[in-house]
Design a protein around this motif. Sequence first.
Motif, PDB file in Angstrom:
ATOM      1  N   TYR A  66       0.823  -1.207   0.000  1.00 52.70           N
ATOM      2  CA  TYR A  66       0.000   0.000   0.000  1.00 52.70           C
ATOM      3  C   TYR A  66       0.862   1.266   0.000  1.00 52.70           C
ATOM      4  N   PRO A  67       1.673   1.446  -1.061  1.00 57.66           N
ATOM      5  CA  PRO A  67       2.692   2.498  -1.034  1.00 57.66           C
ATOM      6  C   PRO A  67       2.288   3.871  -1.592  1.00 57.66           C
ATOM      7  N   VAL A  68       1.446   3.901  -2.634  1.00 60.44           N
ATOM      8  CA  VAL A  68       1.190   5.160  -3.340  1.00 60.44           C
ATOM      9  C   VAL A  68      -0.221   5.653  -3.040  1.00 60.44           C
ATOM     10  N   TRP A  69      -0.289   6.862  -2.466  1.00 59.91           N
ATOM     11  CA  TRP A  69      -1.556   7.442  -2.036  1.00 59.91           C
ATOM     12  C   TRP A  69      -1.827   8.733  -2.804  1.00 59.91           C
ATOM     13  N   GLY A 104     -13.829  14.068   0.857  1.00 59.30           N
ATOM     14  CA  GLY A 104     -13.342  13.115   1.855  1.00 59.30           C
ATOM     15  C   GLY A 104     -12.796  11.832   1.247  1.00 59.30           C
ATOM     16  N   ILE A 105     -12.365  11.893  -0.019  1.00 59.15           N
ATOM     17  CA  ILE A 105     -11.934  10.690  -0.736  1.00 59.15           C
ATOM     18  C   ILE A 105     -10.437  10.709  -0.994  1.00 59.15           C
ATOM     19  N   MET A 106      -9.821   9.577  -0.769  1.00 63.59           N
ATOM     20  CA  MET A 106      -8.439   9.326  -1.143  1.00 63.59           C
ATOM     21  C   MET A 106      -8.377   7.914  -1.727  1.00 63.59           C
ATOM     22  N   PHE A 107      -7.270   7.607  -2.405  1.00 62.13           N
ATOM     23  CA  PHE A 107      -7.111   6.221  -2.846  1.00 62.13           C
ATOM     24  C   PHE A 107      -5.652   5.819  -2.768  1.00 62.13           C
ATOM     25  N   VAL A 108      -5.453   4.525  -2.564  1.00 63.63           N
ATOM     26  CA  VAL A 108      -4.114   3.956  -2.507  1.00 63.63           C
ATOM     27  C   VAL A 108      -4.001   2.918  -3.619  1.00 63.63           C
ATOM     28  N   VAL A 119      -4.584  -8.853  -3.085  1.00 62.54           N
ATOM     29  CA  VAL A 119      -5.733  -8.069  -2.622  1.00 62.54           C
ATOM     30  C   VAL A 119      -7.039  -8.604  -3.211  1.00 62.54           C
ATOM     31  N   GLU A 120      -6.993  -9.036  -4.468  1.00 60.13           N
ATOM     32  CA  GLU A 120      -8.211  -9.531  -5.112  1.00 60.13           C
ATOM     33  C   GLU A 120      -8.755 -10.787  -4.445  1.00 60.13           C
ATOM     34  N   GLN A 121      -7.904 -11.499  -3.725  1.00 56.68           N
ATOM     35  CA  GLN A 121      -8.353 -12.730  -3.066  1.00 56.68           C
ATOM     36  C   GLN A 121      -8.952 -12.467  -1.684  1.00 56.68           C
ATOM     37  N   LEU A 122      -8.849 -11.241  -1.212  1.00 58.00           N
ATOM     38  CA  LEU A 122      -9.306 -10.917   0.135  1.00 58.00           C
ATOM     39  C   LEU A 122     -10.718 -10.359   0.139  1.00 58.00           C
ATOM     40  N   PRO A 123     -11.479 -10.602   1.201  1.00 53.39           N
ATOM     41  CA  PRO A 123     -12.773  -9.921   1.346  1.00 53.39           C
ATOM     42  C   PRO A 123     -12.527  -8.438   1.608  1.00 53.39           C
ATOM     43  N   PRO A 124     -13.452  -7.564   1.218  1.00 52.38           N
ATOM     44  CA  PRO A 124     -13.252  -6.119   1.404  1.00 52.38           C
ATOM     45  C   PRO A 124     -12.912  -5.732   2.842  1.00 52.38           C
ATOM     46  N   ALA A 125     -13.492  -6.418   3.816  1.00 55.69           N
ATOM     47  CA  ALA A 125     -13.217  -6.076   5.218  1.00 55.69           C
ATOM     48  C   ALA A 125     -11.750  -6.291   5.563  1.00 55.69           C
ATOM     49  N   LYS A 126     -11.152  -7.349   5.011  1.00 56.26           N
ATOM     50  CA  LYS A 126      -9.739  -7.628   5.253  1.00 56.26           C
ATOM     51  C   LYS A 126      -8.865  -6.594   4.560  1.00 56.26           C
ATOM     52  N   GLN A 153      -9.710  -3.534   3.900  1.00 58.04           N
ATOM     53  CA  GLN A 153      -9.841  -2.316   4.686  1.00 58.04           C
ATOM     54  C   GLN A 153      -8.970  -2.363   5.934  1.00 58.04           C
ATOM     55  N   ALA A 154      -8.951  -3.509   6.596  1.00 58.23           N
ATOM     56  CA  ALA A 154      -8.154  -3.635   7.818  1.00 58.23           C
ATOM     57  C   ALA A 154      -6.670  -3.425   7.518  1.00 58.23           C
ATOM     58  N   GLU A 155      -6.180  -4.000   6.412  1.00 58.98           N
ATOM     59  CA  GLU A 155      -4.764  -3.858   6.070  1.00 58.98           C
ATOM     60  C   GLU A 155      -4.431  -2.434   5.653  1.00 58.98           C
ATOM     61  N   VAL A 156      -5.311  -1.830   4.866  1.00 55.79           N
ATOM     62  CA  VAL A 156      -5.087  -0.451   4.425  1.00 55.79           C
ATOM     63  C   VAL A 156      -5.072   0.492   5.626  1.00 55.79           C
ATOM     64  N   MET A 157      -6.010   0.289   6.541  1.00 56.98           N
ATOM     65  CA  MET A 157      -6.082   1.167   7.709  1.00 56.98           C
ATOM     66  C   MET A 157      -4.888   0.970   8.633  1.00 56.98           C
ATOM     67  N   GLU A 158      -4.337  -0.226   8.670  1.00 57.16           N
ATOM     68  CA  GLU A 158      -3.133  -0.464   9.458  1.00 57.16           C
ATOM     69  C   GLU A 158      -1.986   0.411   8.947  1.00 57.16           C
ATOM     70  N   VAL A 159      -1.861   0.497   7.616  1.00 57.01           N
ATOM     71  CA  VAL A 159      -0.831   1.336   7.015  1.00 57.01           C
ATOM     72  C   VAL A 159      -1.125   2.805   7.267  1.00 57.01           C
TER      73      VAL A 159
END
Length: 505
Positions: free
Chosen positions: A346-349, A362-366, A376-383, A385-391
């Motif tokens: 999750y490097p480029v924001w 209020g929108i950003m993207f990584v 990422v495509e293999q993960l459920p959206p909640a997972k 989100q959890a990883e992105v928010m950790e970063v």
Amino acid sequence: MGLSSISRRLALLGLLSAASVASATTTTTPASNHTTVLILGGGMAGVIAARTLHEQGIDDFIIVEAKIELGGRMIPKAFGVTGRQVVVEMGPNWIQGTQDGNGTANPIWELALKHNLTTVNNDLYGSITTYDYNGYNNYTDTFNESIDKFAQATMVAGQRLHDNEVDMSLQSAYGMLGISPKTPQEVACDYYQIDWSPSQTSWLASAWNNNFTYVPEAGGYSDVNMMSIDPRGFVYIAQAEAAEFLQPQQVIFNQTVNAIEYSDDSVTVTTTGGMTLTADHVLCTFSAGVLQHDDVVFQPALPAWKVEAINSIEMATYTKIFLQFNDTFWFSTEMALYADQQRGKYPVWQSLDHVGFFPGSGIMFVTVTGDWSLYVEQLPPAKVQAEVMEVLRAMYPNIDVPDPVDIHVPTWASNILYRGSYSNWGPSYVQAHSDNLRATVDNRLWFAGEATSLEYFGFLQGAYLEGQSVASSIASCINKKQNCGLPYTDTVKNAKPYSQSLTYA
């Protein structure tokens, strides 16, 4: 007040696409039709190919499009909670290279100007804040040095190309030049130049691909990146262009091609919706990824030289993960770069809640690419989100970072219509492979798209120029102005044979 001419045509095409959807759900017997040219795919290459045929007096063609509208990988989406939605782009977002003075103009830029697309200059390199896993860390000097390193690599690549020296990966090239990244911060900057930007993994190809796009002195357009923020979507330029010439009977929506049977006499195309179409010529504008996955069955099987070319090019995946928050708490620059101890995490924001873009949204993207996209495509959206928010919380350790109110994660690699985002030229992919990828099979089966572009692979202008070029060849063939077909190399060989000690007698 009445609709403009283009608006009326767009409305007509929209009604046609809706009718196609209804037809696909009610038709029980396969339809049958014959045309001179079938164009498979209604993305930029398909639209420009159709326009080129029309301009050369050939209107007996049909575009077959799997979706319910034209545009291919140009996919806008209304994103955000009710009352705060804006249109964001899942696929192509930028016009990369515009025009320098009176020099050659990027044809995508010309379309944008012609159809009054709303764009903004995106300062990808000058408006950036840097972070790492400990929070804010100003390593912009390292970032600027990485730009110089890439420029150095392209200059050396140009000399290697001139001297006919072998290709290698950019990673290997950096090692040879003594500029390989070592720290997490250097790795993140390296990622920004190579993995995230349109540059590719081949040392030589990345140099000419960059130069033909961004360096006017080398035949490119300009170093400007114009980002579409048009509420109609970036796709509007393709749809508005089509509306100027395309008749309702010249396009079939909501039909996914699954089989192509070809011979010396004609080509037969069948779809998953039970439709059968025949033509004198067929132009395939499928992505390289679709061809690689055998989502379309060719009968007879494609020749070995074509199969090798298809499977020699890489299909990259580029995933933009969109987040919306109630309040803006992040960087004031347009871009941000995060350095993790794991490359590509999750490097480029980019902030869309920025002056000139969508202030107050209020929108950003990584963005993630390559193997991380596939993960990422293999993960459920909640997972995800959890990883992105950790970063994001690592970037702001002293702020109580809230959860987003909305998130969207596109899936490119697993989508059977795309199988990836854009083509990627690897170091083992040579010009003969590129020639074979666009070469005609049996003088009736043609291929075009960004992947078939020697100079602009991976770029939208590559799709435009290839659609234009190949359709011109088809028109010349039909009008008997030249022999049909684009040439191929039966066997792609090394310039110098390997030692006999490595072969078995």
